[in-house]
Enzyme design. Structure first.
Site, PDB file in Angstrom:
ATOM      1  N   ILE A 250       0.838  -1.196   0.000  1.00 36.26           N
ATOM      2  CA  ILE A 250       0.000   0.000   0.000  1.00 36.26           C
ATOM      3  C   ILE A 250       0.870   1.242   0.000  1.00 36.26           C
ATOM      4  O   ILE A 250       0.676   2.152  -0.801  1.00 36.26           O
ATOM      5  CB  ILE A 250      -0.951   0.004   1.217  1.00 36.26           C
ATOM      6  CG1 ILE A 250      -1.896  -1.206   1.150  1.00 36.26           C
ATOM      7  CG2 ILE A 250      -1.743   1.304   1.286  1.00 36.26           C
ATOM      8  CD1 ILE A 250      -2.785  -1.359   2.371  1.00 36.26           C
ATOM      9  N   LYS A 251       1.833   1.307   0.906  1.00 36.50           N
ATOM     10  CA  LYS A 251       2.759   2.431   0.911  1.00 36.50           C
ATOM     11  C   LYS A 251       3.979   2.090   1.765  1.00 36.50           C
ATOM     12  O   LYS A 251       3.922   1.221   2.648  1.00 36.50           O
ATOM     13  CB  LYS A 251       2.087   3.700   1.435  1.00 36.50           C
ATOM     14  CG  LYS A 251       1.729   3.677   2.910  1.00 36.50           C
ATOM     15  CD  LYS A 251       1.187   5.043   3.342  1.00 36.50           C
ATOM     16  CE  LYS A 251       0.853   5.052   4.833  1.00 36.50           C
ATOM     17  NZ  LYS A 251       0.359   6.375   5.275  1.00 36.50           N
TER      18      LYS A 251
ATOM     19  N   GLY B 139       5.851   3.482   4.587  1.00 38.94           N
ATOM     20  CA  GLY B 139       5.629   4.479   5.624  1.00 38.94           C
ATOM     21  C   GLY B 139       6.890   4.769   6.415  1.00 38.94           C
ATOM     22  O   GLY B 139       7.824   3.956   6.447  1.00 38.94           O
ATOM     23  N   HIS B 140       6.927   5.936   7.068  1.00 34.91           N
ATOM     24  CA  HIS B 140       8.095   6.290   7.872  1.00 34.91           C
ATOM     25  C   HIS B 140       8.213   5.420   9.112  1.00 34.91           C
ATOM     26  O   HIS B 140       9.280   5.267   9.676  1.00 34.91           O
ATOM     27  CB  HIS B 140       8.026   7.768   8.281  1.00 34.91           C
ATOM     28  CG  HIS B 140       6.936   8.070   9.258  1.00 34.91           C
ATOM     29  ND1 HIS B 140       5.639   8.321   8.868  1.00 34.91           N
ATOM     30  CD2 HIS B 140       6.940   8.162  10.608  1.00 34.91           C
ATOM     31  CE1 HIS B 140       4.896   8.549   9.940  1.00 34.91           C
ATOM     32  NE2 HIS B 140       5.662   8.450  11.010  1.00 34.91           N
TER      33      HIS B 140
ATOM     34  N   ASP C 275      -0.158  13.271  14.038  1.00 36.43           N
ATOM     35  CA  ASP C 275      -0.001  12.985  12.604  1.00 36.43           C
ATOM     36  C   ASP C 275      -1.355  13.057  11.905  1.00 36.43           C
ATOM     37  O   ASP C 275      -1.660  12.230  11.041  1.00 36.43           O
ATOM     38  CB  ASP C 275       0.644  11.605  12.413  1.00 36.43           C
ATOM     39  CG  ASP C 275       1.118  11.384  10.977  1.00 36.43           C
ATOM     40  OD1 ASP C 275       1.336  12.378  10.265  1.00 36.43           O
ATOM     41  OD2 ASP C 275       1.262  10.211  10.564  1.00 36.43           O
TER      42      ASP C 275
END
Length: 383
Positions: A79-80, A82-83, A205
């Site tokens: 999906i992504k 992420g940090h 966030d």
């Protein structure tokens, strides 16, 4: 049996106390040093903390189950990146869709975020506005996995506009009623964190991508790796004391989000403007971009002239006169959230009341000359 239990309880208490004292001593030693390497703070020497907290999670998944669910972390399921960890789509046995966060503990930043997220999830009771955690996987020493319920409508950043099937030139926009519902749901989640959690917590966030949407566009707050106890809270917490020390060192770093409710309120104000204007990416933009956007947008949000707001309203919205008042009211609430002075931003519980009664905001405010939403809701500047 009773004596054995008492002895065990005293032993556990002594171990925890010794560990707490060791952490405090380490913090004091670090703070007194003139040459602090901030990166080293992210790798404290207490690996057992992860396993102690994770025993409270709901279900335990094997590494084999995680591999099967994600097709061995196939790129098509990514999906992504992420940090705080890489996010994958997965399918468990019986076809249950899930989202799996893969955390590389060799990364100091991801390890720190994982500690914060797991600490929050094991101390705070489940809430209908927080994304449900289904379980975890502990088998690997170098990687950890958190398994979350899959949100069918993705997040706000991907759902505000959606393509109509195969017609890529035609975007379907969320209607105003759904947008208002999303704003109220997100406000409920933040009000829970700020005012109902013990101790109170801050999200840190909040942006369109952290507002997850289930069936029926019910909101669940995600992106929980930055959640921490609110600054100024004095109630004791064994791990929070160490995390607070880290935050104190980071507070002077540009771009570092502060652990205050006012910071969440400011970020939420940007999300509200995204809902009003349809301008995607504002809530995740850097401050220079946001400043430029606000300089153009805020002059059109006036308590004295409702029609001005039509210059910034998302053109894809179909709204009548009554709905325009609600859009106007949300814009006014957003403006209050974006006040440059943190002490003048409203509390989340009052923002929630304002969004639940948007017409009351503008109609009552029109009877005042302060322009500060004073009559609509008891906006208190105290923190």
């Amino acid at each position: 049996m009773s004596r054995m239990y008492d002895n065990w309880e005293r032993l556990v208490g002594a171990v925890l106390k010794r560990e707490e004292l060791r952490q405090i001593a380490m913090c004091e030693s670090l703070s007194s040093s003139s040459s602090i390497n901030s990166t080293s703070l992210f790798i404290p020497d207490f690996p057992n903390f992860l396993d102690i907290n994770e025993t409270k999670f709901k279900d335990v998944f094997s590494y084999h189950q995680i591999l099967e669910a994600t097709d061995e972390f196939n790129d098509e399921n990514l999906i992504k990146l992420g940090h705080s960890g890489d996010i994958f789509y997965g399918t468990l046995e019986r076809g249950i869709p899930v989202v799996i966060k893969k955390v590389d503990l060799y990364s100091p930043m991801k390890r720190k975020s994982y500690m914060s997220e797991s600490s929050f999830l094991t101390k705070v009771v489940s809430h209908p506005r927080i994304v449900p955690l289904l379980g975890h996987c502990l088998e690997n020493n170098t990687e950890k996995f958190l398994v979350y319920e899959h949100m069918r409508n993705g997040d706000l950043s991907s759902s505000l506009f959606k393509k109509r099937r195969s017609d890529y030139s035609n975007l379907r926009s969320l209607d105003w009623i759904t947008r208002l519902k999303i704003a109220i749901g997100a406000a409920e989640g933040l009000a829970y964190l700020h005012h109902e959690c013990i101790p109170p917590h801050v999200h840190r966030d909040i942006q369109a991508s952290s507002i997850l949407l289930d069936v029926g566009y019910e909101v669940r707050l995600g992106s929980l790796s930055e959640v921490c106890a609110r600054e100024g809270d004095t109630r004791p917490s064994r791990m929070i004391s160490f995390l607070r020390f880290q935050q104190a060192l980071e507070r002077d770093t540009p771009g570092t989000p502060n652990a205050t409710c006012a910071y969440d309120v400011y970020c939420f104000g940007k999300v509200l403007l995204e809902l009003v204007t349809g301008k995607l990416g504002i809530s995740s933009s850097n401050e220079s971009t946001v400043k430029e956007f606000l300089e153009i947008t805020l002059p059109y949000i006036s308590i004295n002239d409702k029609e001005l707001v039509t210059n910034i309203v998302d053109p894809s919205l179909i709204i009548d006169e009554d709905l325009l008042e609600e859009v106007w009211a949300m814009a006014i609430v957003a403006r209050s959230c974006l006040n440059p002075n943190p002490n003048r931003r409203p509390l989340m519980r009052y923002i929630l009341k304002a969004l639940e009664n948007p017409l009351k905001v503008v109609r009552d405010e029109n009877t005042t000359s302060s322009g500060g939403l004073s009559n609509a809701v008891p906006f208190d500047s105290r923190r």
